[in-house]
Design an enzyme around this catalytic site. Structure first.
Site, short mmCIF file in Angstrom:
data_model
loop_
_atom_site.label_atom_id
_atom_site.label_comp_id
_atom_site.label_asym_id
_atom_site.label_seq_id
_atom_site.Cartn_x
_atom_site.Cartn_y
_atom_site.Cartn_z
N SER A 180 0.81 -1.21 0.00
CA SER A 180 0.00 0.00 0.00
C SER A 180 0.85 1.27 0.00
O SER A 180 1.59 1.53 -0.93
CB SER A 180 -0.96 -0.05 1.19
OG SER A 180 -1.89 0.99 1.15
N ASP A 219 -2.94 6.00 -3.35
CA ASP A 219 -1.82 5.35 -2.67
C ASP A 219 -1.30 4.22 -3.55
O ASP A 219 -1.76 4.03 -4.69
CB ASP A 219 -2.23 4.84 -1.28
CG ASP A 219 -3.28 3.73 -1.34
OD1 ASP A 219 -3.96 3.60 -2.37
OD2 ASP A 219 -3.42 3.01 -0.33
N ASP A 274 -1.50 0.95 -3.84
CA ASP A 274 -2.35 -0.08 -4.45
C ASP A 274 -3.72 0.45 -4.83
O ASP A 274 -4.59 -0.32 -5.23
CB ASP A 274 -2.48 -1.29 -3.51
CG ASP A 274 -3.23 -0.96 -2.22
OD1 ASP A 274 -3.25 0.22 -1.83
OD2 ASP A 274 -3.78 -1.89 -1.60
N ASP A 310 -6.33 1.59 -3.26
CA ASP A 310 -7.58 1.29 -2.57
C ASP A 310 -8.10 2.51 -1.82
O ASP A 310 -9.15 2.46 -1.17
CB ASP A 310 -7.47 0.08 -1.64
CG ASP A 310 -6.49 0.29 -0.49
OD1 ASP A 310 -5.75 1.29 -0.48
OD2 ASP A 310 -6.44 -0.59 0.41
#
Length: 446
Positions: free
Chosen positions: A98, A239, A241, A243
């Site tokens: 992340s 960010d 990844d 999400d």
């Protein structure tokens, strides 16, 4: 008590325990044995240089456990959750850390329903991992050559997102999009193509080591400065990844998840789609959000930090909107997990249908001053076992009372204690935050 899984999977420095090859292989074995609906899994990853060898090692463990894998390549975390559910995979796996620096990586797991695994299932997988580690040798964990990724998964995910906002037009707008040199780099240009307006994609040239480096949701002032300098309509930043997402309004002011929940809640309520007139936030959301929602006749509930815990409270309360100040926003009628790209489209759609700017839609959110102090700790012992820490926290709570909040928690992914205080009086807020942080450092600091 869990030893491997934090609030968002397993996360560590790549190559070091618990992200060493032996443990990764054991994760694959244990996960394969836990599968019930299907022995086929979908795997995606972010842009870190360690992601490919971790994926190859994990797939070797899955194969040894009797499972097979399909590779989606570089793709966002919520894309894997969506695709795992749609295609009936036994599980979805994302190799990502992340917002962490490039040296770190992680393993996130989703069930066949597209939701993050429950604590109970993670504990059962953990137990099996440790049993395998007691018998595995390094000779038994050689990774195979990584599979060729199937690019169709990415196109399918983009189509899924676009279908949610069929009438969205960005004509007349200039949007700056910061991809954090992460997973969003693989989808953002295609996602926004054809929506009109001018889309300026930045930080979308990953090299394995520049993910989150001076960009992305970890550094939202970067996209905000770009918006201000270029006189753009707004900015969006993801960010690693993707999400979660944060924003910048037309004045170059950072707009966080609290503000997004406010404008989304009001929009849903106006259309009769805000279930029970309730929003679920976390203990970290500002008191100003609660006050603004109340003025609109909307109740706010608080869950522990972590989007999986927000989702649990949403299910219990029947809420149709929830999220975190950090930019994880949950629309359960659309997706099973937070999705930064989906959130971006939802915000843009509210702007389009309302005819208002981001600054106008969030103008009445009066934010209480807030400070967060991170304290590195050697271990995460219960804080109520240290009288000096308890006394310092109690003193802060008694003095602030109805004019502020004190929230102390351990990070779910790092060896940190987070001290968060918000209050009308900024001087008292900073004083108490430092006092509590000092007490924690004395008892538990490195």
């Amino acid at each position: 008590m869990r030893k491997l899984f934090g609030t968002d999977g397993i996360r560590a420095v790549a190559g070091e325990s618990p992200l060493d090859p032996k443990t990764i292989y054991a994760v694959g074995l244990a996960l394969a044995h836990s599968l019930t609906s299907s022995k086929e899994v979908l795997l995606g990853m972010d842009t870190r240089e360690s992601s490919e060898w971790i994926a190859a090692t994990l797939i070797a463990g899955l194969n040894a456990g009797g499972a097979t894998a399909r590779l989606a390549g570089v793709i966002t975390t919520p894309a894997v959750a969506y695709l795992a559910r749609k295609h009936g995979f036994g599980a979805g796996i994302v190799i990502s850390a992340s917002h962490n620096p490039w040296q770190d990586n992680g393993i996130k797991l989703f069930g066949p329903d597209g939701y993050k695994l429950s604590d109970e299932i993670e504990l059962a997988i953990e137990d099996e991992i440790f049993r395998h580690l007691a018998t595995l040798t390094h000779d038994s964990i050689a990774a195979d050559k990584l599979l060729e990724p199937d690019e169709s998964y990415r196109a399918e995910y983009i189509q899924f997102l676009r279908a949610q906002v069929p009438d969205l037009s960005l004509d007349g707008k200039t949007i700056v999009v910061d991809c954090a040199n992460g997973a969003a780099s693989s989808v953002a240009a295609q996602l926004f193509a054809g929506l009109g307006g001018e889309i300026r994609i930045t930080h979308a040239s990953p090299n394995g080591r520049n993910i989150n480096e001076g960009c992305g949701a970890l550094h939202p002032k970067v996209v905000a400065a770009e918006v201000a300098a270029s006189h753009a309509s707004m900015g969006i930043t993801f960010d690693g990844d993707a999400d979660r997402s944060l924003f910048a309004d037309e004045h170059g002011k950072v707009v966080n998840g609290d503000a997004v929940m406010l404008l989304a809640a009001r929009d849903l309520k106006s259309r009769g789609q805000l279930a029970n007139d309730t929003v679920v936030a976390t203990t970290m959301s500002n008191m100003g959000l609660e006050a603004a929602l109340k003025r609109s006749g909307i109740r706010m509930l608080r869950a522990p930090v972590g989007d999986k815990y927000v989702l649990e409270e949403m299910r219990a309360s029947g809420a149709s909107l929830g999220g975190e100040q950090s930019g994880h926003i949950l629309f359960p009628q659309l997706s099973t997990t937070g999705d930064g790209l989906q959130t971006a489209l939802a915000v843009l759609n509210v702007l389009h249908t309302s005819g208002q700017s981001l600054a106008e839609l969030t103008a009445d959110l009066k934010v209480f001053p807030q400070v967060i102090v991170n304290v590195k700790v050697r271990e995460k012992k219960p804080l109520d076992g240290f009288p000096a820490i308890v006394a310092t926290i109690t003193a802060a709570e008694e003095e602030l009372k109805d004019t502020g909040r004190v929230v102390i928690r351990y990070s779910g992914t790092e060896a940190l204690a987070r001290v968060m205080i918000e209050a009308e009086d900024e001087a008292r807020m900073k004083h108490h935050a430092e006092a509590i942080a000092d007490a924690i450092r004395t008892e538990l600091g490195i």
